[in-house]
Design a protein around this motif. Structure first.
Motif, PDB file in Angstrom:
ATOM      1  N   LYS A 168      -3.045   0.414  -3.876  1.00  0.00           N
ATOM      2  CA  LYS A 168      -2.621  -0.863  -3.307  1.00  0.00           C
ATOM      3  C   LYS A 168      -2.310  -1.861  -4.411  1.00  0.00           C
ATOM      4  O   LYS A 168      -2.829  -1.753  -5.534  1.00  0.00           O
ATOM      5  CB  LYS A 168      -3.725  -1.429  -2.412  1.00  0.00           C
ATOM      6  N   ASN A 188      -0.734  17.935   9.517  1.00  0.00           N
ATOM      7  CA  ASN A 188      -1.836  17.945  10.491  1.00  0.00           C
ATOM      8  C   ASN A 188      -3.057  17.180  10.009  1.00  0.00           C
ATOM      9  O   ASN A 188      -4.184  17.488  10.402  1.00  0.00           O
ATOM     10  CB  ASN A 188      -2.235  19.394  10.831  1.00  0.00           C
ATOM     11  N   ARG A 189      -2.828  16.191   9.180  1.00  0.00           N
ATOM     12  CA  ARG A 189      -3.933  15.373   8.686  1.00  0.00           C
ATOM     13  C   ARG A 189      -3.648  13.903   8.939  1.00  0.00           C
ATOM     14  O   ARG A 189      -2.524  13.492   9.215  1.00  0.00           O
ATOM     15  CB  ARG A 189      -4.115  15.595   7.173  1.00  0.00           C
ATOM     16  N   GLY A 190      -4.689  13.092   8.828  1.00  0.00           N
ATOM     17  CA  GLY A 190      -4.505  11.652   8.953  1.00  0.00           C
ATOM     18  C   GLY A 190      -3.901  11.052   7.704  1.00  0.00           C
ATOM     19  O   GLY A 190      -3.603  11.745   6.730  1.00  0.00           O
ATOM     20  N   LEU A 191      -3.731   9.758   7.744  1.00  0.00           N
ATOM     21  CA  LEU A 191      -3.169   9.027   6.610  1.00  0.00           C
ATOM     22  C   LEU A 191      -4.263   8.750   5.582  1.00  0.00           C
ATOM     23  O   LEU A 191      -5.328   8.264   5.929  1.00  0.00           O
ATOM     24  CB  LEU A 191      -2.575   7.706   7.097  1.00  0.00           C
ATOM     25  N   GLN A 248       0.317  11.531   3.822  1.00  0.00           N
ATOM     26  CA  GLN A 248      -0.051  12.288   5.021  1.00  0.00           C
ATOM     27  C   GLN A 248       0.266  13.756   4.790  1.00  0.00           C
ATOM     28  O   GLN A 248       1.434  14.135   4.699  1.00  0.00           O
ATOM     29  CB  GLN A 248       0.711  11.756   6.229  1.00  0.00           C
ATOM     30  N   PHE A 280       0.837  -1.191   0.000  1.00  0.00           N
ATOM     31  CA  PHE A 280       0.000   0.000   0.000  1.00  0.00           C
ATOM     32  C   PHE A 280       0.879   1.250   0.000  1.00  0.00           C
ATOM     33  O   PHE A 280       1.997   1.235   0.489  1.00  0.00           O
ATOM     34  CB  PHE A 280      -0.875   0.061   1.267  1.00  0.00           C
ATOM     35  N   PHE A 339       4.035   7.247   2.778  1.00  0.00           N
ATOM     36  CA  PHE A 339       4.379   6.013   3.470  1.00  0.00           C
ATOM     37  C   PHE A 339       4.030   4.813   2.617  1.00  0.00           C
ATOM     38  O   PHE A 339       2.927   4.706   2.083  1.00  0.00           O
ATOM     39  CB  PHE A 339       3.607   5.887   4.786  1.00  0.00           C
ATOM     40  N   LEU A 393       4.023  13.836   3.142  1.00  0.00           N
ATOM     41  CA  LEU A 393       4.794  12.693   3.619  1.00  0.00           C
ATOM     42  C   LEU A 393       4.149  11.434   3.055  1.00  0.00           C
ATOM     43  O   LEU A 393       2.936  11.252   3.166  1.00  0.00           O
ATOM     44  CB  LEU A 393       4.783  12.677   5.148  1.00  0.00           C
ATOM     45  N   PHE A 451      -5.286   6.821   2.012  1.00  0.00           N
ATOM     46  CA  PHE A 451      -4.952   5.740   1.098  1.00  0.00           C
ATOM     47  C   PHE A 451      -4.762   6.277  -0.319  1.00  0.00           C
ATOM     48  O   PHE A 451      -5.572   7.079  -0.810  1.00  0.00           O
ATOM     49  CB  PHE A 451      -6.078   4.720   1.135  1.00  0.00           C
ATOM     50  N   TYR A 502       0.336   5.299   1.273  1.00  0.00           N
ATOM     51  CA  TYR A 502      -0.502   6.268   1.952  1.00  0.00           C
ATOM     52  C   TYR A 502       0.193   7.617   1.906  1.00  0.00           C
ATOM     53  O   TYR A 502       1.416   7.705   1.857  1.00  0.00           O
ATOM     54  CB  TYR A 502      -0.727   5.878   3.417  1.00  0.00           C
ATOM     55  N   TRP A 545       5.539  -0.850   8.273  1.00  0.00           N
ATOM     56  CA  TRP A 545       5.564   0.458   7.631  1.00  0.00           C
ATOM     57  C   TRP A 545       6.979   0.902   7.328  1.00  0.00           C
ATOM     58  O   TRP A 545       7.910   0.606   8.071  1.00  0.00           O
ATOM     59  CB  TRP A 545       4.926   1.509   8.540  1.00  0.00           C
ATOM     60  N   GLY A 546       7.138   1.648   6.239  1.00  0.00           N
ATOM     61  CA  GLY A 546       8.379   2.351   5.995  1.00  0.00           C
ATOM     62  C   GLY A 546       8.438   3.578   6.882  1.00  0.00           C
ATOM     63  O   GLY A 546       7.477   3.945   7.560  1.00  0.00           O
ATOM     64  N   LEU A 547       9.611   4.216   6.898  1.00  0.00           N
ATOM     65  CA  LEU A 547       9.810   5.379   7.743  1.00  0.00           C
ATOM     66  C   LEU A 547       9.152   6.625   7.178  1.00  0.00           C
ATOM     67  O   LEU A 547       9.005   7.620   7.884  1.00  0.00           O
ATOM     68  CB  LEU A 547      11.306   5.637   7.932  1.00  0.00           C
TER      69      LEU A 547
END
Lengths: 108, 113
Positions: A49, A41-44, A38, A34, A90, A88, A46, A36, A98-100
């Motif tokens: 995939k 100040n927001r969520g992850l 970011q 997958f 991911f 960002l 999608f 994702y 998860w990757g960094l």
């Protein structure tokens, strides 16, 4: 051990140029992969995939990713970057690994 | 479009206090997750929950942590006695099945002082 690697902490690209964000994985069996994104100040959110089927997967906002089993990679790509793509990113395998993260900066 | 919602968006608590982070997953989803992201670090899996019980948990999810689905809509993460190192963004996620993409909430930023 299973892992996901994003070798670049930061990717800089000029607006309009193609972008690639790299991801390699080490996961046993058939990987479920997958991407994702970011925003600050927001969520992850999608993006796309790979489960099975075509190696080239198309996702949201014009992004696509290519699954390469021989190279165990799942690089994220976009033909023409936008400033609004700065975020960002991911890469993730299954739900646990998860990757960094890679910070993408698109310069106007 | 259905979404995962989390409350509060930001919580400040004193060390040693209990906190409860709340999540409302997407209504027809069956799998629920908590992740955390310490500032500048990777997203870390905490726990997954299915059929009213924990299905998997990481080593981070020790006895100080617990999860609960108190009713048909909420999914909570409780930290019994917070430590400074619990300061992080906590994300709730849900999936329709165990192998499809996860939909994430906006996160709760927990600051332990």
């Amino acid at each position: 051990a299973q892992s996901v690697a994003q070798p670049e902490d930061q990717v800089n690209v000029a607006e309009g140029n193609p972008l690639t964000v790299k991801c390699t994985y080490s996961v046993s069996g058939n990987p479920y992969l997958f991407w994702y994104v970011q925003y600050p100040n927001r969520g992850l959110q999608f993006l796309l995939k790979y489960i099975t089927g075509d190696n080239l997967v198309k996702g949201s906002y014009g992004f696509e990713a290519e699954f390469n089993k021989s190279q165990t990679s799942f690089h994220l790509k976009k033909p023409s970057a936008l400033v609004s793509d700065s975020a960002l990113y991911f890469c993730a395998a299954l739900k646990l690994i998860w990757g960094l993260g890679t910070s993408l900066a698109v310069n106007p | 479009e259905p979404e995962v919602t989390q409350t509060p968006s930001h919580q400040v608590t004193q060390m040693g206090q209990e906190v409860i982070l709340r999540c409302v997953p997407i209504s027809n989803h069956l799998y629920f997750y908590w992740y955390r992201q310490i500032l500048g670090q990777k997203v870390e899996f905490l726990v997954s929950f299915y059929n009213n019980e924990i299905s998997e948990k990481s080593e981070i999810f020790d006895d100080q942590f617990s999860v609960e689905r108190p009713d048909g809509s909420n999914f909570t993460l409780k930290i019994r006695s917070t430590k400074l190192e619990d300061s992080a963004m906590y994300f709730c996620a849900s999936t329709e099945t165990g192998r499809t993409e996860a939909f994430f909430g906006q996160g709760t930023r927990l600051t332990v002082v």
